[in-house]
Enzyme design. Structure first.
Site, short mmCIF file in Angstrom:
data_model
loop_
_atom_site.label_atom_id
_atom_site.label_comp_id
_atom_site.label_asym_id
_atom_site.label_seq_id
_atom_site.Cartn_x
_atom_site.Cartn_y
_atom_site.Cartn_z
N ALA A 68 0.86 -1.18 0.00
CA ALA A 68 0.00 0.00 0.00
C ALA A 68 0.90 1.23 0.00
O ALA A 68 2.05 1.16 0.45
CB ALA A 68 -0.86 -0.01 1.26
N GLY A 112 0.51 -5.02 0.54
CA GLY A 112 -0.62 -5.04 -0.40
C GLY A 112 -0.24 -5.65 -1.75
O GLY A 112 -1.12 -6.12 -2.48
N GLU A 115 -0.69 -9.18 -1.20
CA GLU A 115 -2.14 -9.41 -1.13
C GLU A 115 -2.76 -9.41 -2.53
O GLU A 115 -3.68 -10.18 -2.81
CB GLU A 115 -2.80 -8.35 -0.24
CG GLU A 115 -2.42 -8.56 1.23
CD GLU A 115 -2.91 -7.44 2.14
OE1 GLU A 115 -2.84 -6.26 1.74
OE2 GLU A 115 -3.36 -7.75 3.26
N GLU A 135 3.88 -5.38 7.25
CA GLU A 135 3.03 -4.39 7.93
C GLU A 135 3.38 -4.23 9.41
O GLU A 135 3.28 -3.14 9.97
CB GLU A 135 1.54 -4.77 7.79
CG GLU A 135 0.95 -4.61 6.40
CD GLU A 135 1.11 -5.84 5.51
OE1 GLU A 135 1.93 -6.73 5.84
OE2 GLU A 135 0.43 -5.90 4.48
N1 COA Z 1 4.55 3.21 -0.16
C1 COA Z 1 4.95 4.43 -0.54
N2 COA Z 1 6.15 4.68 -1.11
C2 COA Z 1 6.96 3.62 -1.27
C3 COA Z 1 6.61 2.31 -0.90
C4 COA Z 1 5.33 2.13 -0.29
N3 COA Z 1 4.89 0.94 0.08
N4 COA Z 1 7.63 1.49 -1.18
C5 COA Z 1 8.59 2.25 -1.73
N5 COA Z 1 8.19 3.54 -1.79
C6 COA Z 1 8.91 4.68 -2.31
C7 COA Z 1 10.00 5.16 -1.37
O1 COA Z 1 9.45 5.98 -0.38
C8 COA Z 1 10.89 5.90 -2.33
O2 COA Z 1 10.30 7.14 -2.64
P1 COA Z 1 11.23 8.47 -2.76
O3 COA Z 1 12.16 8.17 -3.90
O4 COA Z 1 10.25 9.55 -3.07
O5 COA Z 1 11.94 8.61 -1.45
C9 COA Z 1 10.81 5.05 -3.60
O6 COA Z 1 9.61 4.31 -3.50
C10 COA Z 1 11.95 4.08 -3.75
O7 COA Z 1 12.02 3.33 -2.56
P2 COA Z 1 13.42 2.88 -1.93
O8 COA Z 1 13.15 2.43 -0.51
O9 COA Z 1 14.44 3.95 -2.12
O10 COA Z 1 13.77 1.65 -2.88
P3 COA Z 1 14.62 0.36 -2.58
O11 COA Z 1 14.68 -0.36 -3.88
O12 COA Z 1 15.89 0.70 -1.88
O13 COA Z 1 13.73 -0.48 -1.50
C11 COA Z 1 11.70 -1.56 -0.72
C12 COA Z 1 12.54 -1.06 -1.93
C13 COA Z 1 10.42 -2.07 -1.33
C14 COA Z 1 12.42 -2.68 0.03
C15 COA Z 1 11.44 -0.37 0.26
O14 COA Z 1 11.01 0.74 -0.50
C16 COA Z 1 10.37 -0.68 1.29
O15 COA Z 1 10.66 -1.29 2.31
N6 COA Z 1 9.12 -0.26 1.01
C17 COA Z 1 8.02 -0.44 1.95
C18 COA Z 1 7.51 -1.86 1.94
C19 COA Z 1 6.34 -2.03 2.92
O16 COA Z 1 6.48 -1.84 4.12
N7 COA Z 1 5.19 -2.42 2.36
C20 COA Z 1 3.99 -2.65 3.16
C21 COA Z 1 3.15 -1.45 3.19
S1 COA Z 1 1.70 -1.69 4.17
#
Ligand code: COA
Length: 261
Positions: A68, A112, A115, A135
């Site tokens: 999400a 998500g 999901e 989450e």
């Molecule tokens: N929601 C909103 N923005 C997200 C996102 C999410 N679930 N996942 C990644 N992004 C955004 C980051 O904030 C970043 O934005 P910015 O460039 O404006 O700062 C961009 O996507 C790139 O993310 P980044 O973390 O730099 O990429 P990465 O390749 O190093 O890492 C992930 C990728 C997926 C491991 C990491 O982004 C992450 O942990 N995301 C959240 C996952 C999560 O908790 N999902 C469950 C949500 S309920």
């Protein structure tokens, strides 16, 4: 397609439609717009007889869907969040879509995103994909089927571990617990997915719809109810022209030409 979408791309190849979630700079995170557009696009494809199978994938080579859109969580009340979840749900639209839906998982498949993949009928992953329900790290729990569908698919123990630790697992581990159907090298992901999608899209549309419905009933009902509904849906096939065509084609040693009638 008449409507254009801000967060999605649509591509058609034969009877297979591919929906690409197109927010690569946000790792294809699902914001409200994406969810609404996804549900609206599925509504269009539901009535499009030229489409037999739908594939979901993510833009770029990093993420399928990283969850999400966390930015939308900030400052949101529980009532608003409940309204968002109970509104036009993308996951419900996928789950109840009458045609087969395949998740082509090309990278991070988290929260998500996992999901969404779980709501699909078949999951095919690249070796570079990674899975998890993180989450818990945000002080929340999965709420879009990540608890129910994951537990049903991989069992209580494995689901519990993923949900309580928030750990991210690689594609081979996901395969070993039954979370995905196939794992292939990244450069073969599209070919493998299209191969399976095209094979399915070649079958009779009504039999596909009834088969999907029957399998879903089977995994959600008790034995007696499941067996009874299976007989009903099997018998329903006998009212179709496709059944006559399939049987005739076999007896005449030719390929069946199904019409979806
Ligand atoms: N929601 C909103 N923005 C997200 C996102 C999410 N679930 N996942 C990644 N992004 C955004 C980051 O904030 C970043 O934005 P910015 O460039 O404006 O700062 C961009 O996507 C790139 O993310 P980044 O973390 O730099 O990429 P990465 O390749 O190093 O890492 C992930 C990728 C997926 C491991 C990491 O982004 C992450 O942990 N995301 C959240 C996952 C999560 O908790 N999902 C469950 C949500 S309920």
């Amino acid at each position: 397609m008449s409507e254009t979408f801000e967060t999605l791309l649509l591509e058609k190849e034969g009877r297979v439609a591919t929906i690409t979630i197109n927010r690569p700079d946000k790792r294809n995170a699902l914001n409200i717009k994406t969810r609404e557009e996804g549900a609206a696009l599925l509504e269009q494809l539901r009535n499009d007889d030229s489409v037999g199978v739908v594939i979901f994938t993510g833009a770029g080579d990093k993420a399928f869907v990283a969850g999400a859109d966390i930015a939308e969580f900030a400052g949101r009340t529980s009532i608003t969040q409940r309204e968002v979840m109970m509104g036009r749900s993308l996951f419900t639209a996928v789950d109840s879509f009458p045609k087969p839906v395949i998740a082509m998982i090309n990278g991070y498949c988290l929260g998500g995103g996992c999901e969404l993949a779980l709501a699909c009928d078949i999951r095919i992953a690249s070796e570079t994909a990674a899975f998890g329900q993180p989450e818990i790290n945000l002080g929340i729990i999965p709420g879009g089927g990540g608890i129910k569908r994951l537990t049903r698919l991989v069992g209580e123990g494995k689901a519990m571990e993923l949900i309580l630790t928030g750990d991210i697992i690689d594609a081979k581990t996901a395969f070993s617990i039954g979370l995905v159907n196939h794992v292939v090298p990244a450069d073969q992901l599209k070919t493998k997915t299209m191969e399976i999608a095209s094979k399915i899209a070649d079958k009779g549309p009504i039999a596909l719809q009834l088969a999907k419905e029957a399998v879903k009933i089977a995994s959600r009902s008790n034995l007696d109810e499941g067996l009874r509904r299976e007989v009903d849906l099997f018998a329903l096939c006998f009212s179709t022209e496709d059944k006559d065509e399939g049987v005739s084609a076999f007896l005449e040693k030719r390929k069946a030409a199904f019409k979806g009638k």
